[in-house]
Scaffold this active site. Structure first.
Site, mmCIF file in Angstrom:
data_model
loop_
_atom_site.group_PDB
_atom_site.id
_atom_site.type_symbol
_atom_site.label_atom_id
_atom_site.label_comp_id
_atom_site.label_asym_id
_atom_site.label_seq_id
_atom_site.Cartn_x
_atom_site.Cartn_y
_atom_site.Cartn_z
ATOM 1 N N ASP A 431 0.827 -1.206 0.000
ATOM 2 C CA ASP A 431 0.000 0.000 0.000
ATOM 3 C C ASP A 431 0.865 1.261 0.000
ATOM 4 O O ASP A 431 0.591 2.217 -0.717
ATOM 5 C CB ASP A 431 -0.976 -0.015 1.176
ATOM 6 C CG ASP A 431 -0.398 -0.695 2.403
ATOM 7 O OD1 ASP A 431 0.835 -0.651 2.559
ATOM 8 O OD2 ASP A 431 -1.158 -1.247 3.208
ATOM 9 N N MET B 1 -1.164 -4.342 2.842
ATOM 10 C CA MET B 1 -1.726 -4.260 1.507
ATOM 11 C C MET B 1 -3.163 -3.790 1.561
ATOM 12 O O MET B 1 -4.048 -4.391 0.996
ATOM 13 C CB MET B 1 -1.633 -5.612 0.840
ATOM 14 C CG MET B 1 -0.228 -5.935 0.442
ATOM 15 S SD MET B 1 -0.123 -7.539 -0.271
ATOM 16 C CE MET B 1 -0.308 -8.535 1.200
ATOM 17 N N CYS B 2 -3.360 -2.733 2.348
ATOM 18 C CA CYS B 2 -4.730 -2.292 2.477
ATOM 19 C C CYS B 2 -4.796 -0.942 3.148
ATOM 20 O O CYS B 2 -3.818 -0.427 3.642
ATOM 21 C CB CYS B 2 -5.526 -3.291 3.297
ATOM 22 S SG CYS B 2 -4.835 -3.530 4.925
ATOM 23 N N GLY B 3 -5.991 -0.377 3.127
ATOM 24 C CA GLY B 3 -6.254 0.831 3.886
ATOM 25 C C GLY B 3 -7.360 0.530 4.874
ATOM 26 O O GLY B 3 -8.275 -0.240 4.566
#
Lengths: 658, 312
Positions: A431, B1-3
């Site tokens: 991210d 791998m994220c919000g």
């Protein structure tokens, strides 16, 4: 003063407008920033950018000479890598404020988040409030001033520089100590604070490196660290090399270090053969001139792709691990053969830039030699995550190689055993990487391809992340790829073979229906044109060669690259040793080696029945061993091993006789 | 791998949290473009459970053989089993062709009811609770919110998640938020990795907990719910997790009336916090909080090892 309203302007457009105004010397005001990322990235003119609100990640990052005033808060990595210039944050800053700065002044009037000043090289980072966890983590130089309190592990693993704390220090980091402050230092700090109108009259505690961990304690005795095998096929389990290894570890009390890549036998391209008999092709150059070898890399999102004369690049190798002369020779050979050169870690040399037609600039975790000016004169950018020889670990450069010249370009102290960080300060997940990639695109105006270099580990996941994050190309490096220095156990045991790497990459991309717009460049043990064609047939778009180029250019494979006294002047920074390197001669040797690749690639392509190397495919390959068949899914055809085996001398004589 | 993102209105205030969470997650789309999940906490009706369940995945609807007929059959089977167990279904809504929202009254063993329904092939219960409603599906926040009609969802607090998938896209079970089966109203979103996942999972499995995925975030949900079940307050359960869970993480937990956040001791994963007298907003990036507050606000990064809990 001009005003840009971010409520209806994209960041890319806004940054372009800022640069245009900056060329006319106009200051810029940004309204409605709403914590958007990458504001003012890539600016190299001395103007002032006023941000009327809060900024997101990387505000003012990758810039030189500009001044930024952020009225409110800033997100992660404010002022990333700034050379000269300044950033003033009116409110609080997120993590890694002032990361990797090389001379800038960063002032945060409020509090700042964790790891402030990580890997900074020079300049001043000043915080009016409190600093969170690990301020000054791995800093290489410069000055951090904290007027409030500092949380745990202040100065963790710092190599140089000073940290001045006005309030309480919760705890000190590894290898740090408190020393007395000199009078002139206080005067300089007070002058700095006055300049930024920070009112402080109290005392400071000064934290510096304690010098206990900058060098390996015990030198390793010089012994040719020849690889040894202990496998089911060998009965000599405790052989002399194994014994020697144990004795040496008993002496130095740590792992041993050597250059080159894994040497244990693993399935590789030799375990794959062409389905067709290609031995009969006696291709003369004039027959091959119509075979297309041209390869482009990195055009996925409309950047100007690298345009290579064949599917070959030079692998990333640093000025540092290698001498200046070798980097010049590589760059020249790349130009002569119409392929690309890569800076590796540690910065771009002017001569290298001048010699190479196409140059990839690599960004590593320590941000050593990394800067916006060189980014803007590169033909492609590559962010390094790891390498095949030592996935998950940072580089090592022994003190002998950390000369004043090298230290200056990297921005580090002279004569330390340099251990680069294993992680990027600002990329702790896929991210964050999306935002980092965007910062690079802003700093290079979306004009050059941006790739990612990865060591083969969990390729199936990693390749999907690379694709989804939006990289233009991936350079994937297998276990057999070499390095200038790594622990012997890591070299042999950590990565996965190049063959497994390429297969996992292809499978991973297929699983997410990625198509073929992201170019895959495979490296790690590519030694000739045959390997290149096999790699392309397996599914790669291009290959890169490191060790074989170096060997073509005079390396004798003694594997003592880390020591710094390379007998042929390649892996050294010692002028006396480097003087042995003949740039003119060796660049021609490399060039001729590359031309041999070209001839072979073309000849095999023709023998396989194609007029374009990019038409080769899996149908052209068979596996010779069960292991290679299992890894690649190619048909297992052991009989090809016999028919394709080169004749022995005796057989050749027999044949000639009879 | 994220919000990840969370919000809570204090003092019993309610708001259109459906729209607010949608905006926050849409601002984090770049961190996870593949799927989006919401855990929304409404006021609920006394004695009425809200059940959110799916009888197929979005991907199945495109490719599955005879799937449209199967969807109808599976839903009918859910209805039969609810009736068999004595649940009194008071409302039925179709969120999509394959995802449904029921209201029901029930006095029996809820865990048994849940297990009985999930035993039907292809059926997954997203959430059961008096306030909690959990929605997760492929697409960005705007798409999912539109599809499930989340605009105008009135409630007190919410958490949400945007995900970048590296495993199979179809596997929406690995998407956040996680509901801490079978505990009412506990949900979790998480950014990071746990390194002692298997050790902790075995501990919890020995205690009789069920895991639906191999995702470490689910473990946090079950861990926290288990501690609460043993009598811990939410805050002490989360503080304990900082010591017992190893790795890098920030996570948010919501219960029927509380929102909590925890940050690991390495402070390696981002989290920005805004707090006022009436509202608390948290997100991986400030840009998400800004998306619902156009005016200037003060935000900061919570410290490493910090745990905070707010009540609705």
């Amino acid at each position: 003063m001009v005003t840009i309203d971010l409520s209806h302007t994209s960041i890319t457009d806004a940054n372009q407008q800022i640069r245009d105004w900056a060329r006319d010397g106009q200051d810029v005001e940004i309204i409605n920033p709403d914590a958007r990322h990458n504001i003012g990235v890539g600016l190299v003119d001395p103007i002032t950018v006023r941000i009327k609100g809060s900024a997101g990640y990387f505000c003012g990052g990758l810039s030189d000479s500009a001044h930024y005033e952020i009225e409110h808060n800033a997100g992660w990595a404010v002022g990333d890598n700034i050379y000269k210039g300044s950033v003033v944050v009116g409110g609080n800053a997120g993590a890694i404020a002032g990361v990797a700065i090389r001379g800038a002044e960063i002032v945060v009037r409020g509090n700042m988040g964790s790891r402030a000043g990580q890997v900074m090289k020079a300049g001043t980072l000043c915080c009016g409030g409190n600093a969170a966890f690990m301020a000054g983590y791995m800093m290489y130089g410069g000055r951090i001033i904290i007027l409030g309190d500092a949380a745990e592990k202040v100065g963790q693993d710092m190599s140089a520089g000073e940290i001045f704390v006005g309030g309480n220090i919760k705890s000190l980091g590894n290898d740090t100590m408190i020393v007395d402050m000199e009078a002139h230092e206080r005067d300089e700090i007070m002058a700095f604070l006055e300049r930024y109108k920070l009112n402080y009259r109290g005392d400071f505690t000064k934290v510096v490196n304690a010098g206990k961990k900058l060098r390996y304690a015990n030198a390793e005795p010089r012994s040719r660290p020849q690889p040894f095998f202990v496998s089911s096929k060998s009965s000599n389990y405790w052989n002399p090399k194994v014994q020697e290894d144990i004795w040496i570890k008993g002496e130095v009390g740590r792992y041993r270090i050597r250059g080159y890549g894994a040497s244990k036998p693993v399935p590789h391209l030799n375990d794959i053969a062409f389905a067709k008999d290609v031995s009969g092709v006696a291709a003369r150059p004039e027959e091959l001139k119509d075979i297309n070898l041209k390869t482009t890399v990195g055009g996925r999102f409309g950047a100007k792709p690298l345009s290579l004369s064949m599917p070959v690049m030079i692998a990333p190798m640093s000025f540092g691990a290698l001498s200046r002369s070798v980097k010049i020779a590589l760059a020249r050979a790349s130009r002569l053969s119409g392929i690309s050169e890569n800076t590796g870690e540690g910065g771009m040399l002017d001569e290298q830039r001048a010699e190479a037609d196409q140059l990839i600039f690599q960004c590593l975790s320590g941000r050593l030699g990394w800067n916006v000016k060189d980014m803007q004169r590169a033909d492609a950018i590559e962010i390094y995550i790891s390498q095949g020889a030592k996935p998950g670990l940072g580089g090592q450069l022994m003190a002998k190689k950390v000369t004043p010249e090298l230290a200056a370009i990297r921005g580090i102290p002279v004569g330390i055993d340099l251990r680069s960080p294993s992680r990027h300060p600002d990329v702790l997940g896929a991210d964050d990487l999306v935002i980092k990639l965007q910062e690079f695109r802003e700093a290079t105006f979306h004009k050059v391809p941006i790739g990612i270099k990865m060591g083969a580990g969990r390729v199936n996941d990693d390749i999907k992340i690379a694709y989804k994050d939006g990289f233009d190309f991936v350079e994937l490096d297998g276990l057999q790829g070499s390095t200038g220095a790594a622990s012997t156990e890591v070299l042999e045991n950590v990565g996965i073979p190049t063959l497994s790497g390429v297969q996992e990459a292809i499978d991973g991309l297929a699983e997410i229906d990625a198509g073929d717009d992201m170019d895959l460049v495979m490296m790690g043990g590519i030694k000739d044109g045959v390997d290149v064609v096999k790699m392309l047939a397996l599914g790669a778009d291009c290959t890169s060669v490191g060790t074989s180029a170096i060997i073509a250019g005079g390396c004798i494979a003694c594997m003592q690259c880390h020591v710094g006294t390379c007998p042929v002047g390649i892996a050294t920074q010692d002028p006396e040793h480097e003087a042995r390197y003949d740039i003119d001669r060796q660049s021609m040797n490399m060039h001729r080696y590359f031309e041999s690749l070209r001839w072979q690639i073309a000849a095999i392509t023709k023998a396989l029945g194609y007029d374009d190397v990019h038409k080769v495919n899996r149908g052209d390959l068979v596996a010779l061993t069960p292991e290679a068949a299992d890894i690649t899914g190619l048909p297992f055809r052991p009989e090809h091993r016999e028919t394709r085996r080169p004749l022995t001398g005796l057989e050749l004589l027999d044949r000639q006789a009879g | 791998m994220c919000g990840i993102a969370g919000l809570i209105w204090k003092g019993g205030v309610t708001s259109d949290i459906g729209s607010e969470m949608t905006q926050m997650l849409q601002a984090l789309k770049h961190r996870g473009p593949d799927s989006t999940g919401f855990a929304l906490y409404g006021k609920g009706e006394e004695g009425v459970y809200v059940l959110r369940f799916k009888v197929a995945e979005q991907e199945d609807m495109k490719t599955g053989f005879d799937i449209h007929k199967q969807v109808i059959e599976r839903k009918a089977m859910v209805d039969t089993r609810l009736e068999e167990m004595g649940a009194d279904v008071t409302a039925r809504e179709d969120a999509t062709e394959y995802a449904f929202r029921y209201h029901f009254k029930f006095g029996g063993d809820l865990k048994r009811l849940i297990d009985f329904i999930e035993d039907i092939e292809g059926v997954e219960i997203l959430s059961v609770g008096k306030g909690l409603e959990l929605i997760k599906d492929l697409g960005d926040a705007a798409i999912v919110a539109e599809q499930y009609g989340l605009k105008g969802f009135v409630g007190t607090h919410a958490i949400g998640h945007t995900r970048m998938a590296t495993e199979s896209d179809v596997d929406i079970r690995s998407a956040h938020p996680y509901w801490a089966y079978p505990f009412n109203d506990v949900s979790v979103v998480h950014n990071g990795q746990l390194t002692n996942y298997w050790t902790k999972r075995r501990d919890l499995e020995r205690r009789g907990h069920r895991f639906m995925s191999n995702c470490d975030s689910e473990l946090i949900a079950v861990y926290v719910a288990d501690r609460i079940d043993q009598g811990d307050e939410l805050e002490s359960a989360m503080s304990r997790s900082i010591d017992e869970l190893d790795g890098v993480f920030t996570y948010l937990v919501a219960t029927s009336d509380q929102l909590g956040m925890a940050k690991d001791v390495m402070a390696a994963k981002p989290m920005v916090l805004y707090e006022s007298d009436e509202f608390v907003g948290l997100a991986s990036e400030e840009v998400a909080i800004r998306s619902i507050f156009p005016r200037e606000i003060d935000t900061w990064d919570p410290y490493q090892g910090e745990v905070k809990v707010w009540a609705a």
